[in-house]
Design a protein around this motif. Structure first.
Motif, mmCIF file in Angstrom:
data_model
loop_
_atom_site.group_PDB
_atom_site.id
_atom_site.type_symbol
_atom_site.label_atom_id
_atom_site.label_comp_id
_atom_site.label_asym_id
_atom_site.label_seq_id
_atom_site.Cartn_x
_atom_site.Cartn_y
_atom_site.Cartn_z
ATOM 1 N N GLN A 80 -12.743 -0.167 6.850
ATOM 2 C CA GLN A 80 -12.397 0.073 5.455
ATOM 3 C C GLN A 80 -12.852 -1.082 4.594
ATOM 4 O O GLN A 80 -12.757 -2.248 5.006
ATOM 5 C CB GLN A 80 -10.862 0.222 5.298
ATOM 6 N N PHE B 119 -3.595 -5.353 1.639
ATOM 7 C CA PHE B 119 -4.698 -6.252 1.268
ATOM 8 C C PHE B 119 -6.055 -5.555 1.372
ATOM 9 O O PHE B 119 -6.986 -5.872 0.626
ATOM 10 C CB PHE B 119 -4.725 -7.487 2.174
ATOM 11 N N ALA B 120 -6.177 -4.643 2.348
ATOM 12 C CA ALA B 120 -7.472 -3.994 2.595
ATOM 13 C C ALA B 120 -7.962 -3.245 1.361
ATOM 14 O O ALA B 120 -9.162 -3.091 1.156
ATOM 15 C CB ALA B 120 -7.374 -3.052 3.790
ATOM 16 N N GLY B 121 -7.019 -2.795 0.533
ATOM 17 C CA GLY B 121 -7.399 -2.019 -0.633
ATOM 18 C C GLY B 121 -7.293 -2.784 -1.942
ATOM 19 O O GLY B 121 -7.451 -2.223 -3.021
ATOM 20 N N MET B 122 -7.004 -4.063 -1.861
ATOM 21 C CA MET B 122 -6.762 -4.849 -3.077
ATOM 22 C C MET B 122 -8.008 -5.598 -3.549
ATOM 23 O O MET B 122 -8.943 -5.824 -2.801
ATOM 24 C CB MET B 122 -5.647 -5.877 -2.825
ATOM 25 N N PRO C 58 -8.887 -9.915 0.301
ATOM 26 C CA PRO C 58 -10.059 -10.125 -0.562
ATOM 27 C C PRO C 58 -10.404 -11.612 -0.628
ATOM 28 O O PRO C 58 -9.502 -12.467 -0.597
ATOM 29 C CB PRO C 58 -9.592 -9.628 -1.943
ATOM 30 N N ALA D 154 -11.831 -1.815 0.627
ATOM 31 C CA ALA D 154 -11.235 -1.440 -0.663
ATOM 32 C C ALA D 154 -11.048 0.065 -0.832
ATOM 33 O O ALA D 154 -11.455 0.632 -1.842
ATOM 34 C CB ALA D 154 -12.090 -1.994 -1.802
ATOM 35 N N GLY D 155 -10.463 0.703 0.167
ATOM 36 C CA GLY D 155 -10.170 2.125 0.011
ATOM 37 C C GLY D 155 -11.292 3.056 0.422
ATOM 38 O O GLY D 155 -11.100 4.276 0.468
ATOM 39 N N SER E 208 -13.315 -9.687 -6.263
ATOM 40 C CA SER E 208 -13.655 -9.557 -4.845
ATOM 41 C C SER E 208 -12.835 -8.423 -4.240
ATOM 42 O O SER E 208 -11.863 -7.971 -4.849
ATOM 43 C CB SER E 208 -13.336 -10.859 -4.099
ATOM 44 N N VAL E 209 -13.216 -7.986 -3.053
ATOM 45 C CA VAL E 209 -12.465 -6.917 -2.379
ATOM 46 C C VAL E 209 -12.195 -7.274 -0.922
ATOM 47 O O VAL E 209 -12.919 -8.060 -0.311
ATOM 48 C CB VAL E 209 -13.213 -5.556 -2.439
ATOM 49 N N GLY E 210 -11.136 -6.673 -0.373
ATOM 50 C CA GLY E 210 -10.762 -6.858 1.035
ATOM 51 C C GLY E 210 -11.145 -5.659 1.865
ATOM 52 O O GLY E 210 -11.847 -4.760 1.396
ATOM 53 N N GLY E 211 -10.653 -5.639 3.089
ATOM 54 C CA GLY E 211 -10.985 -4.515 3.953
ATOM 55 C C GLY E 211 -10.340 -4.631 5.319
ATOM 56 O O GLY E 211 -9.400 -5.417 5.524
ATOM 57 N N GLU E 212 -10.860 -3.838 6.231
ATOM 58 C CA GLU E 212 -10.289 -3.804 7.577
ATOM 59 C C GLU E 212 -11.415 -3.652 8.585
ATOM 60 O O GLU E 212 -12.409 -2.984 8.327
ATOM 61 C CB GLU E 212 -9.312 -2.632 7.690
#
Lengths: 359, 359, 359, 359
Positions: free
Chosen positions: B156, A256-259, B303, B158-159, B207-211
């Motif tokens: 993080q 999910f972190a990269g999606m 996200p 999104a990469g 939208s984007v996710g992360g950590e």
């Protein structure tokens, strides 16, 4: 409350690795449930050491003895207590003061002022997962009557990966098949390489970790609650109770972190007269509540802390630094035997949460 | 108990995104604690939308109003209730039946039989993290008096990765510095790239996710218990209560799956007259109990579910398939504003567990 | 959670009257407590049937077997499980469908759908107070180390009254003396009359009830909380768990209904540098919190439900009305043997509440 | 958890007598319940001071303001928070250090280290029963839909007795009638004498206590569990949370102490195709479980602690002995206004226990 879990269907686990008995008290069982003891034994046998490369030399029969809450082959509804014997113990392997890196001797020593039972890890031992598996086997029987099945496989050992579940279309057949395998894998293709990996670690006096993927099929939509009583919250608190678990993710999990949202969101569609999701990135759970898709989660298991390679530590009694080679009998890889433990935990949590909603 | 958390220091969160008020009742606060309201406001402001690219256009003052448990500038020890106003709501954006993929409308609809408040996600809204942050800010003040500090950064988006914490040597200075940043990062090097990444998603209607990585420093060894009352169990149940969290790992976390025991085990050594670990792969926790090293964990945030790109869904009222473009005001990336939320949750859990041990 | 009690020091009681074992799991015990097993046995022997007029003919040795949480003579701090054998059972006295008035067969039958263990009352049996007494004996030892003692006597049997405690000045000597008596009385003056009363009931095939007064000495001021966590609330929930208890009152108790405020209020005075009350109508408790005076309460025990006189009832299986003469072995008066049970319950509650406050 | 009650339907009460607001958060409400606000207001008005002899001069409108969990006239199922204003406060009547005998200032001072809000008793005040009554009024509406009604009357004030309920045949009509009376009595015969009794106490600057009898009709058999989750246990823990309650008894209650088993046991008979009891000495409860008869209990309320007669006490700040004449506005007899409070508590407990059993 240290070793109690659950709201409606509760378990209370007691015992130490080398005490006379370990066991569990289950409160909140529905009454009148016929327990298939052969099936329970089969579930427990999946966790038992069976002579494989990856298993400890310690052998326990682990035949559950139910002393209460069970009458004429059925649950009474009042507390069920189950006992297991610790028969094959070699306590002389454990001396007071020993402080094995990765084990809980140091933290347990601080927590309990030096009075914890040091033999075989005491109450911190993986041995305590045996009564957890018993409770899970009981829960699994009740869930099966509702058409709910768990399927669990080893998704990784030390960099060797099994095929992941298809998050949308896991079947009861896969659940059945995985239960019969000593090394529970979706694809046999990685089996030899995984075994080699464990054997290599074992012969080097080392150990390896891995990851387990578990799916629960057939749970109706609407189980759980927002925030503190979400399924993720309730399940995680039990999964992290299993010794050596260090990470937990649901559905697409870490990915999910990269999606992007447009990739992550599970679109809805109609399946006959029922709303359903087309994909299952959310692992069956949105807002803490089931959406009717399989509940899927992954659990990372750290490498067995007991290794015979020399390690730097400090003796808890003498406070002297020393080089330790861990004695005792251990699994070079605990992941295969952890498979039924994780499955049991999932069954316990889901049953507890379903009973709460009147199922 | 749906929205209650904690054993000794408990929080009970109520409210909906567009109701008149949201808030929290805190039970078990120690008495006589001077609350620095400016510091609490500063903690809450870290969560507020501030006009950045990644923030919703909805602006709430979020000035806490304490209506009980607080007298002459100090806690009384009896329940403290705090209220926030919902002032900037646009409820007409939400129609009954709307079913936004990734949001809890469908599961909430099943769970509550269609009676949940649909406006802005109701009780499922991320808005409910505001009172959580208030409670965390209160907990943080009490912890600071014991020399305990939390440090949290975006690891993080999104990469795009920020430098990870050094698991052994995180400092109060880092904790202080991170609290001052709108985009909390260990290294400014990735800042521009992260912002670009969010802006790109926003302009694409996506939208984007992360950590997020969080560390709690200064917790003494011996907090927690084996099995069900381990720190991982207790912390995970609160972290997964935060909307959009889908994964949680401790210390080396997911990397454990690929490690050998000889790499994973944290060797012990003496630091003066104190036993300490040389490394911190276990993230400060062994057997569910703190070992005196920083408690470190990572949380994956999916996200933002709300995107303006067209999505397939099924209307909950009409049961018709439809293509949805989500209206309303939303964050293209919720991760920056989730940083203080995760930190608050960590403070609440650790304070609760320390009070239980008489600290 | 059906048979679990306590917040910090918790007990989980399991078993049935005629199952193989009954027992208790204690969570939250402090570690390193030396248990004086002779003293525990002596406490349990006070509850055992001893051949007196008022005792059942069933004789159980009731020698506690601790299977976990106890190592080298001291508590480990992890869950302690204790087992007792049911050796002297005559299950043929109990047939399915029997519905003894005053017993829980009917209510248990509805609650558990007919699956409760009918033998000897099953989990509803007074036999289950044996593990409660064990847990209370453990709690009492820990309390004694803090200078806290319980004293308990029979205040009434069937209209024959013992002298009441002086609410202000109960002593450890009275506590010690009462523990040695099979018929625990402040004044021997009523002993013969009480015994006669029981013998008369027994020879008539009938039974009698009574009342027990219990005092806990030495509890410091400040234990408890207002409202739901008041000492009365917490103690009452355990006292009413004891079978046959139907009333509970604190301090002046029922007499308060007829009193004036000027009589009821306990005036304060200084005792050296300590604030103390001159009288103790409130039984040591105001606003749910201890004031340092003895905690004093009275418990009414209904007459033993098992009587051999003919009674009208309805068989649960045949649904036929029938005249029942209860078989089995029973106490014509349970009050003398309930004395240590009530004392045990008081010790468990007070220890739990003190530990919660960090004592 | 200080001010939280319940397992499934939970209440969390906050506030102080003279703070800006008091209130309650209710978790676990079923969704979609239409709340009749007029009926709730009427329930709350029964508790309000109404200008009678026995009532305080403090007048609060007590109009509930629901800020969450309620949408379009129905419960959403997520936490409902209700606020009341404290408008008519005269805080200057309360000085720091004041220590009114019979009140919780001394115990609260020890418990909270001197930081409790001293104004009007703070969180210990009877004012906190207003949100309890609100929650009880909500519970009562849900119970009425299941055919369950509570009836409550004053059974005694200071030696003046009302007719007791017929334990077997209490009716909904009595429940309805009692709700309309400011002095809730089965028989008007004792009304004048009771009022005189209160007036005499008031004019003497004194106060009087009394007893309340409450019955809950229509609860099906099979609610509750043996031991710790018995109805008596659960109900008692809430009833004793009500300030000034010092005794509680079920059914024949204190009379059991003087009874024979042959008198006490409730014989069973058939009523159509349903098993029922001929008498109701057990107050509808055997083995902790309902038997379908009315649940009947009595609660003793101590005399109002606030009296204007001079009393000996010790100032908490100066530690000096002093003679106190209590200022402030108080009820010379709190019993009439406690009637709806006890009824509310009963409704909350019974609803919680019924929901637990899936009703």
């Amino acid at each position: 409350m240290s070793s109690i879990y659950g709201h409606t269907f509760t378990i209370d686990i007691f015992g130490e690795s080398h005490g006379s008995n370990i066991g569990v008290v289950i409160n909140g069982l529905p009454s009148g449930v016929k327990l298939d003891m052969d099936k329970i034994q089969a579930f427990m046998d999946r966790r038992r050491a069976g002579g494989e490369t990856w298993s400890t030399k310690r052998r326990e029969a682990d035949i559950p003895r139910i002393v209460s809450g069970f009458y004429n082959g059925r649950t009474t509804g009042t507390p069920l207590c189950m006992l297991l014997d610790n028969a094959d113990t070699k306590s002389k392997d454990y001396q007071q003061g020993i402080n094995r890196p990765g084990h809980a001797e140091y933290t347990g020593n601080v927590r309990y002022g030096g009075f914890a039972d040091p033999r075989g890890g005491g109450h911190f031992s993986g041995r305590l997962t045996a009564p957890l598996v018993f409770a899970g086997a009981v829960a699994a029987q009740i869930l099966e009557d509702k058409g709910i099945y768990a399927a669990t496989h080893i998704s990784q050992i030390a960099g060797v990966f099994d095929n992941a579940f298809d998050l949308v279309s896991i079947t009861k057949q896969e659940s059945d098949r995985l239960k019969t395998m000593r090394l529970a894998l979706n694809s046999e293709g990685c089996k030899q390489k995984m075994e080699q990996c464990i054997m290599d670690a074992a012969s080097a006096g080392d150990s390896v970790g891995g990851e387990i993927e578990c799916a629960v099929l057939g749970v109706p939509a609407g189980i759980g609650s927002p925030m503190m009583d979400g399924v993720e919250s309730r399940l995680s608190s039990l999964i992290f109770s299993v010794p050596a678990v260090k990470a937990l993710s649901f559905g697409a999990g870490n990915a999910f972190a990269g999606m992007k949202g447009s990739e992550a969101n599970d679109a809805y569609t109609m399946d006959g007269d029922k709303i359903t999701a087309k994909t299952n990135n959310n692992g069956g759970l949105i807002g803490g509540i089931t959406n009717g898709m399989p509940i899927v989660f992954r659990t990372v298991i750290k490498p067995t802390a007991s290794i015979s390679l020399p390690q730097q530590t400090v003796n808890l009694v003498s406070k002297q630094q020393e080089t330790l080679k861990v004695q005792g009998r251990h699994d070079p890889c605990i992941v295969p035997r952890a498979v039924p433990v994780i499955e049991a935990a999932a069954c316990i949590c889901i049953l507890d949460m379903m009973m709460e909603r009147g199922h």
